[in-house]
Design an enzyme around this catalytic site. Structure first.
Site, PDB file in Angstrom:
ATOM      1  N   ASN A   1       5.527  -9.639  -5.472  1.00 27.05           N
ATOM      2  CA  ASN A   1       4.253  -9.781  -6.183  1.00 27.05           C
ATOM      3  C   ASN A   1       3.557  -8.431  -6.065  1.00 27.05           C
ATOM      4  O   ASN A   1       3.000  -8.109  -5.023  1.00 27.05           O
ATOM      5  CB  ASN A   1       3.431 -10.894  -5.531  1.00 27.05           C
ATOM      6  CG  ASN A   1       2.020 -10.972  -6.095  1.00 27.05           C
ATOM      7  OD1 ASN A   1       1.736 -10.405  -7.155  1.00 27.05           O
ATOM      8  ND2 ASN A   1       1.124 -11.655  -5.391  1.00 27.05           N
TER       9      ASN A   1
ATOM     10  N   LYS B   1       0.946  -7.319  -7.468  1.00 25.77           N
ATOM     11  CA  LYS B   1      -0.525  -7.341  -7.584  1.00 25.77           C
ATOM     12  C   LYS B   1      -0.979  -6.220  -8.529  1.00 25.77           C
ATOM     13  O   LYS B   1      -0.277  -5.906  -9.475  1.00 25.77           O
ATOM     14  CB  LYS B   1      -1.170  -7.254  -6.205  1.00 25.77           C
ATOM     15  CG  LYS B   1      -0.553  -8.278  -5.233  1.00 25.77           C
ATOM     16  CD  LYS B   1      -1.309  -8.446  -3.964  1.00 25.77           C
ATOM     17  CE  LYS B   1      -0.595  -9.478  -3.096  1.00 25.77           C
ATOM     18  NZ  LYS B   1      -1.326  -9.821  -1.900  1.00 25.77           N
TER      19      LYS B   1
ATOM     20  N   HIS C   1      -2.433 -17.906  -7.297  1.00 25.37           N
ATOM     21  CA  HIS C   1      -2.438 -17.058  -6.094  1.00 25.37           C
ATOM     22  C   HIS C   1      -3.818 -17.119  -5.451  1.00 25.37           C
ATOM     23  O   HIS C   1      -4.836 -17.220  -6.141  1.00 25.37           O
ATOM     24  CB  HIS C   1      -2.081 -15.615  -6.483  1.00 25.37           C
ATOM     25  CG  HIS C   1      -1.836 -14.765  -5.285  1.00 25.37           C
ATOM     26  ND1 HIS C   1      -2.858 -14.202  -4.570  1.00 25.37           N
ATOM     27  CD2 HIS C   1      -0.685 -14.428  -4.657  1.00 25.37           C
ATOM     28  CE1 HIS C   1      -2.348 -13.534  -3.537  1.00 25.37           C
ATOM     29  NE2 HIS C   1      -1.029 -13.659  -3.574  1.00 25.37           N
TER      30      HIS C   1
ATOM     31  N   GLU D   1      -5.658 -14.927  -4.299  1.00 23.50           N
ATOM     32  CA  GLU D   1      -6.609 -13.912  -4.770  1.00 23.50           C
ATOM     33  C   GLU D   1      -7.269 -14.360  -6.071  1.00 23.50           C
ATOM     34  O   GLU D   1      -8.443 -14.062  -6.324  1.00 23.50           O
ATOM     35  CB  GLU D   1      -5.892 -12.560  -4.930  1.00 23.50           C
ATOM     36  CG  GLU D   1      -5.626 -11.928  -3.568  1.00 23.50           C
ATOM     37  CD  GLU D   1      -4.352 -11.113  -3.481  1.00 23.50           C
ATOM     38  OE1 GLU D   1      -3.823 -10.699  -4.527  1.00 23.50           O
ATOM     39  OE2 GLU D   1      -3.879 -10.899  -2.352  1.00 23.50           O
TER      40      GLU D   1
ATOM     41  N   GLU E   1       1.430 -19.948   1.022  1.00 27.22           N
ATOM     42  CA  GLU E   1       0.844 -18.686   1.457  1.00 27.22           C
ATOM     43  C   GLU E   1      -0.456 -18.935   2.203  1.00 27.22           C
ATOM     44  O   GLU E   1      -1.518 -19.075   1.582  1.00 27.22           O
ATOM     45  CB  GLU E   1       0.558 -17.803   0.237  1.00 27.22           C
ATOM     46  CG  GLU E   1       1.794 -17.429  -0.543  1.00 27.22           C
ATOM     47  CD  GLU E   1       1.634 -16.094  -1.255  1.00 27.22           C
ATOM     48  OE1 GLU E   1       2.526 -15.257  -1.091  1.00 27.22           O
ATOM     49  OE2 GLU E   1       0.616 -15.867  -1.906  1.00 27.22           O
TER      50      GLU E   1
ATOM     51  N   GLY F   1      -1.633  -9.961   3.316  1.00 29.84           N
ATOM     52  CA  GLY F   1      -2.083  -8.572   3.356  1.00 29.84           C
ATOM     53  C   GLY F   1      -2.798  -8.200   4.645  1.00 29.84           C
ATOM     54  O   GLY F   1      -3.435  -7.157   4.736  1.00 29.84           O
TER      55      GLY F   1
ATOM     56  N   SER G   1       2.503 -11.431   4.503  1.00 25.63           N
ATOM     57  CA  SER G   1       2.976 -10.386   5.412  1.00 25.63           C
ATOM     58  C   SER G   1       4.441 -10.541   5.798  1.00 25.63           C
ATOM     59  O   SER G   1       4.823 -10.226   6.936  1.00 25.63           O
ATOM     60  CB  SER G   1       2.084 -10.300   6.655  1.00 25.63           C
ATOM     61  OG  SER G   1       0.742 -10.025   6.285  1.00 25.63           O
TER      62      SER G   1
ATOM     63  N   GLY H   1       2.896  -6.630  -0.124  1.00 26.52           N
ATOM     64  CA  GLY H   1       2.994  -5.235   0.322  1.00 26.52           C
ATOM     65  C   GLY H   1       4.417  -4.701   0.405  1.00 26.52           C
ATOM     66  O   GLY H   1       4.717  -3.613  -0.099  1.00 26.52           O
TER      67      GLY H   1
END
Ligand code: PGA
Length: 256
Positions: free
Chosen positions: A13, A15, A98, A100, A170, A176, A216, A238
């Site tokens: 992902n 982002k 997601h 976010e 998640e 993150g 993570s 990430g």
């Protein structure tokens, strides 16, 4: 072992990262490193990189996904992208719900359901994200909350449509932050998601469902997480932005 009943999928992902030149560089670096994977490999990229990603992954084992999709087919929805627009490009996957988007863009369980329905009806494969905030975990409501998110996301989804849906667990506090859920914590909630799916449909449908962990995940912790019975791959933020790290996680899933 039930794990053999379903496909492990490692999905990146990206982002809001990578311009076109950077996307090209990352995909080219990734291609040879993941070519021998025996798990699904997906990269979910910003809308502006979809065309580049489709072109560069043609004929490879890397599938392409978007990071969101609107639930209406067309119309006055400035700034939005429909499921048909994505399938027309050859896009196969889409991340939905997601955290976010839930946190910053007003995504709700209801709109997650609308997007999921629109996506499967158009032939896209949704990766539906669920997960608790730290406060929820501290209040001891993780199980109830995640079960509710799963039930609402899958409302009115048929058993046949379910075959094209992936759920990603998640925990918001692990995204993150460098804080991974322990493999046991992640496996516990992924198992609970599978039980919830079984309660809505049946055991066969639940056993066949790919349930990922995200938050993570990195080359160091991937093997332990992916070795768990109920964890079928990962949604990687990430670490998906670095070809060797992403490839190492794909390798861990291949062995997993
Ligand atoms: P992270 O992100 O791997 O950077 O924690 C995961 C995600 O948001 O899907």
């Amino acid at each position: 072992m039930n794990k053999t009943l379903r496909q492990a999928i490692i999905a990146g992902n990206w982002k809001m990262n990578k311009n076109r030149a950077e996307a090209k560089e990352l995909i080219e670096a990734m291609k040879p490193l993941v070519a021998d994977a025996n798990c699904g490999v997906v990269i979910c990229v910003p809308f502006t990189n979809l065309e580049t990603a489709m072109e560069l992954t043609e004929g490879t084992n890397i599938k392409v996904g978007a990071e969101n999709v609107h639930f209406e087919k067309s119309g006055a929805f400035t700034g939005e992208i429909s499921a048909d627009m994505l399938t027309e490009m050859g896009v196969e996957y889409v991340v939905i719900g997601h955290s976010e988007r839930r946190q910053y863009f007003g995504e709700t369980d209801h709109t997650v359901n609308l997007r999921t329905k629109a996506a499967v009806e158009a032939g896209l494969k949704p990766i539906v994200c669920v997960g608790e905030m730290l406060e929820d975990r501290e209040n001891g409501i993780t199980a109830e909350l995640v079960a509710m998110q799963v039930k609402l996301a899958l409302k009115d989804i048929t058993k046949e449509q379910l075959k094209n849906i992936v759920i990603a667990y998640e925990p918001v506090w692990a995204i993150g932050t460098g804080k991974t859920a322990t493999a046991d914590q992640a496996a516990e909630v992924c198992g609970l998601i599978r039980e919830t799916v079984a309660s809505i449909y049946d055991k066969e449908a639940a056993d066949a469902m790919t349930i990922q962990y995200g938050g993570s995940m990195n080359p160091k912790n991937a093997a332990e997480l992916l070795g768990k019975e109920d964890i079928d791959g990962g949604l990687i933020g990430g670490a998906s932005l670095k070809a060797p790290d992403f490839a190492a996680i794909v390798e861990a899933a291949t062995k997993g």
